[in-house]
Design an enzyme around this catalytic site. Structure first.
Site, PDB file in Angstrom:
ATOM      1  N   ASP A 110       0.839  -1.196   0.000  1.00 44.59           N
ATOM      2  CA  ASP A 110       0.000   0.000   0.000  1.00 44.59           C
ATOM      3  C   ASP A 110       0.881   1.256   0.000  1.00 44.59           C
ATOM      4  O   ASP A 110       1.757   1.401   0.855  1.00 44.59           O
ATOM      5  CB  ASP A 110      -0.881   0.032   1.249  1.00 44.59           C
ATOM      6  CG  ASP A 110      -1.798  -1.177   1.363  1.00 44.59           C
ATOM      7  OD1 ASP A 110      -1.407  -2.264   0.921  1.00 44.59           O
ATOM      8  OD2 ASP A 110      -2.900  -1.019   1.920  1.00 44.59           O
ATOM      9  N   ASP A 156      -4.629   0.942  -2.541  1.00 42.47           N
ATOM     10  CA  ASP A 156      -4.489   2.049  -1.593  1.00 42.47           C
ATOM     11  C   ASP A 156      -3.324   2.943  -2.012  1.00 42.47           C
ATOM     12  O   ASP A 156      -2.354   3.137  -1.268  1.00 42.47           O
ATOM     13  CB  ASP A 156      -4.314   1.551  -0.159  1.00 42.47           C
ATOM     14  CG  ASP A 156      -5.659   1.266   0.523  1.00 42.47           C
ATOM     15  OD1 ASP A 156      -6.709   1.404  -0.149  1.00 42.47           O
ATOM     16  OD2 ASP A 156      -5.663   0.913   1.705  1.00 42.47           O
ATOM     17  N   HIS A 201      -9.395   2.644  -0.125  1.00 43.78           N
ATOM     18  CA  HIS A 201      -9.283   4.099  -0.115  1.00 43.78           C
ATOM     19  C   HIS A 201      -9.630   4.701  -1.473  1.00 43.78           C
ATOM     20  O   HIS A 201     -10.199   5.804  -1.530  1.00 43.78           O
ATOM     21  CB  HIS A 201      -7.889   4.515   0.353  1.00 43.78           C
ATOM     22  CG  HIS A 201      -7.738   4.426   1.834  1.00 43.78           C
ATOM     23  ND1 HIS A 201      -7.906   5.498   2.669  1.00 43.78           N
ATOM     24  CD2 HIS A 201      -7.485   3.358   2.634  1.00 43.78           C
ATOM     25  CE1 HIS A 201      -7.750   5.107   3.924  1.00 43.78           C
ATOM     26  NE2 HIS A 201      -7.488   3.811   3.927  1.00 43.78           N
ATOM     27  N   HIS A 258      -3.615  -4.053   2.662  1.00 46.33           N
ATOM     28  CA  HIS A 258      -4.767  -3.657   3.469  1.00 46.33           C
ATOM     29  C   HIS A 258      -4.519  -3.745   4.969  1.00 46.33           C
ATOM     30  O   HIS A 258      -4.816  -2.805   5.705  1.00 46.33           O
ATOM     31  CB  HIS A 258      -5.992  -4.487   3.087  1.00 46.33           C
ATOM     32  CG  HIS A 258      -7.267  -4.033   3.715  1.00 46.33           C
ATOM     33  ND1 HIS A 258      -7.699  -2.725   3.675  1.00 46.33           N
ATOM     34  CD2 HIS A 258      -8.224  -4.724   4.413  1.00 46.33           C
ATOM     35  CE1 HIS A 258      -8.871  -2.624   4.304  1.00 46.33           C
ATOM     36  NE2 HIS A 258      -9.203  -3.814   4.764  1.00 46.33           N
TER      37      HIS A 258
END
Length: 213
Positions: free
Chosen positions: A9, A38, A65, A174
């Site tokens: 991420d 993300d 997101h 995540h």
């Protein structure tokens, strides 16, 4: 033509990503980078990270997101706008909102729920949060299935070692981990770059070798 890498991420850590790519002498004309999603939020360079979706060498799946931002800005869901801000979306205040709305909508078209990469004789799958029990189900248009791939944490909460069927390896992000961790054939690589300054970047060849080894 070159090498394939996967990265955790990003959360707006564009500078960290560029430093990591420099360390491995990443060649944008030959190599490819896959991301577990993300790209945005919590980091000031979120717009630069979102723009990576349009680069020919960069391939990412959508994260929660991106979906939060899409619902807040593009679908204009009022409650989701405040939820997004509470979860790192305040970088929007430094952007032209109308322009960002257009860029986000275009970027999301480049961010599927899942992707698959051949590595030698093996197949590597990538989703943001949690893969289905059978990899073939990533093509399902069921909303609950799609939500799980973007938001799910049940596998890691249960420490479930059951392999995902129909695929050799699945790489996810995540959930923040101290270092990359395997659960069955699922590899978690989000090391919380926005908090720790540690962004995990791995050659896909090494991922396969570690799994086989």
């Amino acid at each position: 033509m070159g090498r394939d890498f996967v990265v955790g991420d990003l959360h707006g850590q564009y500078g960290l990503l560029m430093e990591a790519l420099d360390r491995v002498a990443f060649d944008k004309s030959r190599d490819r980078l896959f991301c577990v999603g993300d790209l945005i939020d919590r980091g000031d360079e979120s717009y630069h990270c979102l723009s990576l979706a349009f680069e020919p060498w960069f391939h990412a799946v959508r994260g929660n997101h991106e979906m939060l931002a899409y619902r807040a800005l593009v679908e204009e869901k009022g409650a989701d706008y405040f939820l997004w801000l509470e979860n790192g979306g305040t970088w929007v205040f430094k952007q032209d909102k109308q322009h960002l709305r257009q860029v986000l909508a275009q970027a999301l078209q480049c961010l599927p729920y899942a992707c698959e990469v051949p590595v030698g004789n093996s197949r590597v799958g990538i989703v943001h949060a949690e893969p289905p029990a059978d990899w073939s189900d990533v093509e399902s248009e069921d909303e609950a299935q799609q939500r799980m791939m973007v938001w799910g944490r049940s596998r890691i909460e249960r420490q479930d070692q059951t392999p995902v069927q129909g695929i050799d390896v699945v790489i996810v992000g995540h959930t923040i981990v101290k270092s990359p961790v395997w659960l069955g054939n699922v590899l978690y690589i989000d090391t919380g770059a926005f908090l720790t300054g540690r962004l995990t970047l791995l050659p896909l060849d090494d991922v396969i070798h570690r799994r086989v080894g």
